[in-house]
Design an enzyme around this catalytic site. Structure first.
Site, PDB file in Angstrom:
ATOM      1  N   GLY A  45       2.552 -10.907  -5.900  1.00 17.32           N
ATOM      2  CA  GLY A  45       1.533 -11.470  -6.778  1.00 17.32           C
ATOM      3  C   GLY A  45       1.013 -10.409  -7.723  1.00 17.32           C
ATOM      4  N   GLN A  50      -4.720  -6.436 -13.510  1.00 17.05           N
ATOM      5  CA  GLN A  50      -3.923  -5.318 -12.984  1.00 17.05           C
ATOM      6  C   GLN A  50      -3.032  -4.687 -14.046  1.00 17.05           C
ATOM      7  OE1 GLN A  50      -2.541  -7.580  -9.278  1.00 17.05           O
ATOM      8  NE2 GLN A  50      -2.678  -5.473  -8.560  1.00 17.05           N
ATOM      9  N   CYS A  92      -1.935  -3.924  -1.890  1.00 13.05           N
ATOM     10  CA  CYS A  92      -2.155  -4.304  -3.281  1.00 13.05           C
ATOM     11  C   CYS A  92      -1.464  -3.289  -4.177  1.00 13.05           C
ATOM     12  CB  CYS A  92      -3.656  -4.310  -3.561  1.00 13.05           C
ATOM     13  SG  CYS A  92      -4.053  -4.669  -5.280  1.00 13.05           S
ATOM     14  N   LEU A  93      -0.790  -3.770  -5.225  1.00 15.96           N
ATOM     15  CA  LEU A  93      -0.091  -2.874  -6.154  1.00 15.96           C
ATOM     16  C   LEU A  93      -1.057  -1.909  -6.836  1.00 15.96           C
ATOM     17  CD1 LEU A  93       2.378  -5.421  -7.826  1.00 15.96           C
ATOM     18  CD2 LEU A  93       2.886  -3.778  -6.007  1.00 15.96           C
ATOM     19  N   HIS A 134      -5.946 -13.435  -2.464  1.00 20.48           N
ATOM     20  CA  HIS A 134      -5.888 -12.053  -2.970  1.00 20.48           C
ATOM     21  C   HIS A 134      -5.945 -12.029  -4.500  1.00 20.48           C
ATOM     22  CE1 HIS A 134      -4.392  -7.771  -2.595  1.00 20.48           C
ATOM     23  NE2 HIS A 134      -4.120  -8.023  -3.859  1.00 20.48           N
ATOM     24  N   GLU A 135      -5.152 -12.913  -5.140  1.00 18.57           N
ATOM     25  CA  GLU A 135      -5.104 -12.897  -6.610  1.00 18.57           C
ATOM     26  C   GLU A 135      -6.393 -13.444  -7.216  1.00 18.57           C
ATOM     27  OE1 GLU A 135      -2.896 -11.046  -7.771  1.00 18.57           O
ATOM     28  OE2 GLU A 135      -1.733 -11.027  -5.922  1.00 18.57           O
ATOM     29  N   HIS A 138      -8.882 -10.816  -7.262  1.00 13.65           N
ATOM     30  CA  HIS A 138      -8.681  -9.912  -8.411  1.00 13.65           C
ATOM     31  C   HIS A 138      -9.406 -10.434  -9.655  1.00 13.65           C
ATOM     32  CE1 HIS A 138      -6.063  -6.604  -7.421  1.00 13.65           C
ATOM     33  NE2 HIS A 138      -5.176  -7.380  -6.831  1.00 13.65           N
TER      34      HIS A 138
HETATM   35 NI    NI Z   1      -3.654  -6.902  -5.493  1.00 15.07          NI
END
Ligand code: NI
Length: 169
Positions: A45, A50, A92-93, A134-135, A138
Site C-alpha cells: 500500500g 508518502q 511502513c515504507l 494503515h493507508e 496516513h
Molecule cells: Ni505506511
C-alpha cells in the site's frame, strides 16, 4: 515515474491530507506513479503523502503485483464498518527497517472513489483490512508507530535520530 518515498520526519507525513476533487488526467498520472513507486519498494500500500502529495488518495495491492484484480485505488476513503480484531506485525515504507505489532479490525468496509471518481464500497479481511486502516491513517497524518506502546515508539524514534545523525535516514 517512480518517486522517492518520504521517511518519518518529513513535513507532510504527519498532517491530514486534503480531499481529491479533480479526477482528471493529472490524477490518473499520479495513480500510475503511485503504483510504480509502491511496486518498486515492494509495498502492499502507498498513500499520496508518502510521495509528498497531500491528497486523500491511496493505492493498495495485497498481491504485490501478482493479481491485476487486487489493484485498488482509494480516493477519499472512509471506513464505514469494522468487525473483529487481529494483532499482526506491521511496517511502513516511510519507517523502513522497523516493525511492530498493531491491533487492527479483522474486517473493514471502506467507501471510496476509484480513479475515475466513481464511488464504491469494499469489505476487506485480514491483510486487506489492515492495509485499509494503515493507508487511511496516513491520510489523517497518522503513522503505525503511533499505535505502538510509548516505550516501543520512543525506542524506534531514538534509533531513527541516531540514523539521521549518521546521515543514514
Ligand atoms: Ni505506511
Amino acid at each position: 515515474m517512480i518517486h522517492p518515498i518520504v521517511k518519518f520526519g518529513a513535513p507532510g507525513l504527519e498532517t491530514p491530507s486534503k480531499p481529491v476533487k479533480a479526477f482528471d488526467e493529472k490524477l490518473q498520472e499520479l495513480v500510475t506513479d503511485m503504483f510504480e513507486s509502491m511496486y518498486a519498494a515492494s509495498g502492499v500500500g502507498l498513500a499520496a503523502p508518502q510521495i509528498g502529495v497531500g491528497l486523500r488518495l491511496a493505492v493498495i495491492d495485497v498481491s504485490l503485483g501478482k493479481n491485476p484484480e487486487a489493484k485498488l485505488v482509494c480516493a477519499n476513503p472512509d471506513i464505514i464498518a469494522l468487525e473483529g480484531e487481529q494483532r499482526e506485525e506491521e511496517g511502513c515504507l516511510s519507517v523502513p527497517g522497523f516493525r511492530g505489532y498493531v491491533m487492527r479490525p479483522q474486517y473493514v468496509t471502506v467507501r471510496a472513489q476509484d480513479a475515475s471518481g466513481k464511488e464504491f464500497e469494499m469489505r476487506g479481511e485480514g491483510l486487506l483490512a489492515r492495509a485499509f486502516c494503515h493507508e487511511i491513517d496516513h491520510l489523517n497524518g497518522v503513522l503505525f508507530i503511533q499505535h505502538l506502546s510509548m516505550l516501543k515508539r520512543d525506542l524506534i524514534k531514538r534509533k531513527i535520530r541516531k540514523l539521521k545523525k549518521a546521515g543514514e535516514w
